[in-house]
Design a protein around this motif. Structure first.
Motif, PDB file in Angstrom:
ATOM      1  N   GLY A 130       0.729  -1.196  -0.068  1.00 30.51           N
ATOM      2  CA  GLY A 130      -0.046   0.090  -0.038  1.00 30.51           C
ATOM      3  C   GLY A 130       0.854   1.105  -0.022  1.00 30.51           C
ATOM      4  N   GLY A 131       1.727   1.354   0.841  1.00 32.97           N
ATOM      5  CA  GLY A 131       2.566   2.437   0.815  1.00 32.97           C
ATOM      6  C   GLY A 131       3.477   2.540  -0.542  1.00 32.97           C
ATOM      7  N   SER A 132       3.970   1.619  -1.013  1.00 37.51           N
ATOM      8  CA  SER A 132       4.890   1.602  -2.157  1.00 37.51           C
ATOM      9  C   SER A 132       3.786   2.217  -3.239  1.00 37.51           C
ATOM     10  CB  SER A 132       5.305   0.319  -2.607  1.00 37.51           C
ATOM     11  OG  SER A 132       6.144  -0.329  -1.485  1.00 37.51           O
ATOM     12  N   ALA A 133       2.673   1.536  -3.418  1.00 36.98           N
ATOM     13  CA  ALA A 133       1.754   1.825  -4.500  1.00 36.98           C
ATOM     14  C   ALA A 133       1.430   3.531  -4.530  1.00 36.98           C
ATOM     15  CB  ALA A 133       0.734   1.037  -4.572  1.00 36.98           C
ATOM     16  N   SER A 134       1.264   3.933  -3.273  1.00 38.13           N
ATOM     17  CA  SER A 134       0.754   5.230  -2.901  1.00 38.13           C
ATOM     18  C   SER A 134       2.168   6.259  -3.499  1.00 38.13           C
ATOM     19  CB  SER A 134       0.356   5.777  -1.728  1.00 38.13           C
ATOM     20  OG  SER A 134       0.139   7.016  -1.361  1.00 38.13           O
ATOM     21  N   LEU A 135       3.361   5.951  -3.097  1.00 32.59           N
ATOM     22  CA  LEU A 135       4.648   6.548  -3.587  1.00 32.59           C
ATOM     23  C   LEU A 135       4.444   6.969  -5.208  1.00 32.59           C
ATOM     24  CD1 LEU A 135       7.237   7.720  -3.030  1.00 32.59           C
ATOM     25  CD2 LEU A 135       8.378   5.740  -3.177  1.00 32.59           C
ATOM     26  N   VAL A 136       4.312   5.510  -5.797  1.00 31.52           N
ATOM     27  CA  VAL A 136       4.436   5.708  -7.203  1.00 31.52           C
ATOM     28  C   VAL A 136       3.335   6.507  -7.802  1.00 31.52           C
ATOM     29  CG1 VAL A 136       3.850   4.363  -9.433  1.00 31.52           C
ATOM     30  CG2 VAL A 136       5.552   3.419  -7.512  1.00 31.52           C
ATOM     31  N   ALA A 137       1.979   6.457  -7.354  1.00 34.00           N
ATOM     32  CA  ALA A 137       0.674   7.111  -7.775  1.00 34.00           C
ATOM     33  C   ALA A 137       0.926   8.350  -7.440  1.00 34.00           C
ATOM     34  CB  ALA A 137      -0.415   6.470  -7.171  1.00 34.00           C
ATOM     35  N   GLN A 138       1.419   8.800  -6.636  1.00 31.49           N
ATOM     36  CA  GLN A 138       1.434  10.474  -5.903  1.00 31.49           C
ATOM     37  C   GLN A 138       2.544  11.066  -6.810  1.00 31.49           C
ATOM     38  OE1 GLN A 138      -0.303  12.358  -3.957  1.00 31.49           O
ATOM     39  NE2 GLN A 138      -1.713  10.569  -4.197  1.00 31.49           N
ATOM     40  N   SER A 139       3.654  10.460  -7.325  1.00 39.72           N
ATOM     41  CA  SER A 139       4.654  11.131  -8.265  1.00 39.72           C
ATOM     42  C   SER A 139       4.077  11.483  -9.507  1.00 39.72           C
ATOM     43  CB  SER A 139       5.696  10.135  -8.553  1.00 39.72           C
ATOM     44  OG  SER A 139       6.482   9.748  -7.070  1.00 39.72           O
ATOM     45  N   ILE A 140       2.954  10.693  -9.897  1.00 42.21           N
ATOM     46  CA  ILE A 140       2.139  11.254 -11.080  1.00 42.21           C
ATOM     47  C   ILE A 140       0.880  11.994 -10.950  1.00 42.21           C
ATOM     48  CG2 ILE A 140       0.681  10.255 -12.984  1.00 42.21           C
ATOM     49  CD1 ILE A 140       2.292   7.500 -12.413  1.00 42.21           C
ATOM     50  N   THR A 141       0.380  11.873  -9.656  1.00 39.36           N
ATOM     51  CA  THR A 141      -0.894  12.558  -9.471  1.00 39.36           C
ATOM     52  C   THR A 141      -0.520  14.216  -8.824  1.00 39.36           C
ATOM     53  OG1 THR A 141      -1.959  10.616  -8.815  1.00 39.36           O
ATOM     54  CG2 THR A 141      -2.751  12.565  -7.917  1.00 39.36           C
ATOM     55  N   PHE A 196       4.327  22.936  -9.967  1.00 37.89           N
ATOM     56  CA  PHE A 196       3.606  21.707 -10.444  1.00 37.89           C
ATOM     57  C   PHE A 196       3.834  20.479  -9.256  1.00 37.89           C
ATOM     58  CE2 PHE A 196       4.062  23.985 -14.286  1.00 37.89           C
ATOM     59  CZ  PHE A 196       2.457  24.021 -14.529  1.00 37.89           C
ATOM     60  N   TYR A 197       4.968  20.603  -8.560  1.00 37.08           N
ATOM     61  CA  TYR A 197       5.236  19.749  -7.360  1.00 37.08           C
ATOM     62  C   TYR A 197       5.209  20.109  -6.207  1.00 37.08           C
ATOM     63  CZ  TYR A 197       6.029  15.430 -10.322  1.00 37.08           C
ATOM     64  OH  TYR A 197       5.846  14.325 -11.065  1.00 37.08           O
ATOM     65  N   ARG A 198       4.316  21.397  -5.944  1.00 38.57           N
ATOM     66  CA  ARG A 198       4.386  22.313  -4.713  1.00 38.57           C
ATOM     67  C   ARG A 198       3.527  21.165  -3.704  1.00 38.57           C
ATOM     68  NH1 ARG A 198       4.999  26.959  -2.779  1.00 38.57           N
ATOM     69  NH2 ARG A 198       5.643  27.792  -4.837  1.00 38.57           N
ATOM     70  N   GLY A 199       3.882  20.974  -2.699  1.00 38.92           N
ATOM     71  CA  GLY A 199       2.960  20.044  -1.767  1.00 38.92           C
ATOM     72  C   GLY A 199       3.438  18.656  -2.010  1.00 38.92           C
ATOM     73  N   TYR A 200       4.433  18.332  -2.655  1.00 36.82           N
ATOM     74  CA  TYR A 200       4.779  16.992  -3.108  1.00 36.82           C
ATOM     75  C   TYR A 200       5.155  16.193  -1.809  1.00 36.82           C
ATOM     76  CZ  TYR A 200       7.068  12.798  -5.188  1.00 36.82           C
ATOM     77  OH  TYR A 200       7.601  11.613  -5.507  1.00 36.82           O
ATOM     78  N   VAL A 201       6.073  16.546  -0.914  1.00 37.16           N
ATOM     79  CA  VAL A 201       6.413  15.965   0.259  1.00 37.16           C
ATOM     80  C   VAL A 201       5.086  15.851   1.190  1.00 37.16           C
ATOM     81  CG1 VAL A 201       7.768  16.367   2.275  1.00 37.16           C
ATOM     82  CG2 VAL A 201       8.813  16.735   0.179  1.00 37.16           C
ATOM     83  N   ALA A 202       4.449  17.024   1.279  1.00 36.92           N
ATOM     84  CA  ALA A 202       3.152  16.834   1.975  1.00 36.92           C
ATOM     85  C   ALA A 202       2.031  15.566   1.506  1.00 36.92           C
ATOM     86  CB  ALA A 202       2.423  18.215   2.133  1.00 36.92           C
ATOM     87  N   SER A 203       2.026  15.537   0.281  1.00 34.91           N
ATOM     88  CA  SER A 203       1.207  14.453  -0.334  1.00 34.91           C
ATOM     89  C   SER A 203       1.758  13.218  -0.042  1.00 34.91           C
ATOM     90  CB  SER A 203       1.271  14.692  -1.967  1.00 34.91           C
ATOM     91  OG  SER A 203       0.435  15.688  -2.283  1.00 34.91           O
TER      92      SER A 203
END
Length: 328
Positions: A130-141, A196-203
């Motif tokens: 679950g954590g790994s999937a979210s890491l990949v998805a958020q990089s695109i999202t 476009f990656y503002r808030g990436y770490v927060a995400s």
């Protein structure tokens, strides 16, 4: 987007006790069916829950209760001011997250398969996958979210977020992609590509824990309900109940970070810590729970649809030679 799986262990073709929830793993799927049905299901879910995503965003960004008193009040006011289309501002841009959704489920299933070589614990597999999937998805999202959130904040005759699309001040709309291009230009002009990656770490701090927590709780609730329900009860029933319970639990635990993430992305703030301090100074601890009801309201029906849809999707995508050896 998608998050489900079964909560037990699928054997090697043998029939098991009806109470045991069988898992359909990656190697059991017909991949072509899985992706075709998956995209269609995801789109239907997004259409149904998007208005509450928009409402949650506005509630989290507003100062105190300057615009809306709560979820229902926001729904009525947006509907009166902008009509049904007002509840779908930024939707076309947001549909590009379909890509990240498919990347999410692929990463989740493949990671489960990988972790299975080291641990047979369903909790461990669920948490890591679950954590790994979210890491990949958020990089695109995240870039898609940044643009769509600014579109969500557009209101007729009033500036709410950092940017305002042309035509809004006169109460006249512009075509959807005209608004999108306008927002993209303003982000580029103000913040450059990094905008476009503002808030990436927060995400990442929001969605990786949310995803990692959701899966173990989903399995836990499903297992508990499977023991409480009669043997004749279809697994899909208590799986459908377990999904929203897990979503509510994960939402409560991660909402504070979600509020901070939204403010960082929409208001253009650069520091998670400073955003947290400002929020606490202005609104106190309750400010960290803003938009929680909208989040749970949107998560409940969407999670039921996701769980039922995804479990059904996996059953429909089961390789033909395995169908007769499974029962639900």
């Amino acid at each position: 987007m998608t998050r489900s799986g079964f909560s037990g262990h699928l054997g090697d073709g043998t029939m098991e006790d009806k109470r045991n929830i069988q898992i359909i793993e990656w190697e059991h799927l017909d991949k072509k069916k899985f992706y075709v049905f998956g995209v269609a299901m995801t789109m239907m879910i997004r259409v149904s829950v998007y208005p509450f995503t928009l409402i949650r965003t506005r509630l989290q960004v507003q100062k105190g209760k300057s615009l809306y008193q709560g979820t229902f009040d926001a729904f009525i006011k947006i509907l009166r001011a902008d009509g049904v289309t007002g509840l779908y501002r930024g939707f076309l841009v947001n549909t590009f997250t379909l890509i990240s959704g498919q990347c999410y489920v692929t990463t989740y299933e493949l990671t489960r398969k990988f972790v299975a070589d080291y641990s047979q614990s369903n909790t461990v597999k669920s948490l890591v996958a679950g954590g790994s999937a979210s890491l990949v998805a958020q990089s695109i999202t995240v870039p898609i979210d940044v643009v769509s959130q600014h579109l969500m904040m557009q209101r007729k005759g009033e500036k709410v977020g950092r940017f305002q699309v042309r035509g809004s001040s006169e109460g006249q709309g512009v075509v959807a992609f005209g608004q999108t291009k306008d927002i993209i230009r303003q982000i580029l002009r103000t913040d450059g590509l990094r905008g476009f990656y503002r808030g990436y770490v927060a995400s990442l701090l929001t969605y990786i824990p949310n995803s990692a927590v959701w899966w173990p709780f989903y399995h836990f609730y499903a297992e508990q309900l499977s023991h409480l329900c009669p043997k004749e009860c279809p697994h899909i029933v208590f799986q459908a109940v377990s999904g929203p319970l897990a979503a509510a639990t994960a939402s409560i635990l991660t909402n504070p970070m979600d509020v901070i993430r939204t403010r960082v992305q929409v208001e253009g703030k650069n520091s998670i810590i400073l955003t947290f301090r400002q929020l606490m100074a202005e609104e106190g601890p309750w400010g960290l729970m803003k938009g929680l009801s909208a989040r749970i309201i949107s998560a409940t029906p969407s999670t039921i649809v996701i769980v039922v849809g995804y479990e059904s999707l996996k059953k429909l995508s089961l390789r033909p030679e395995l169908v007769d050896s499974r029962h639900w």
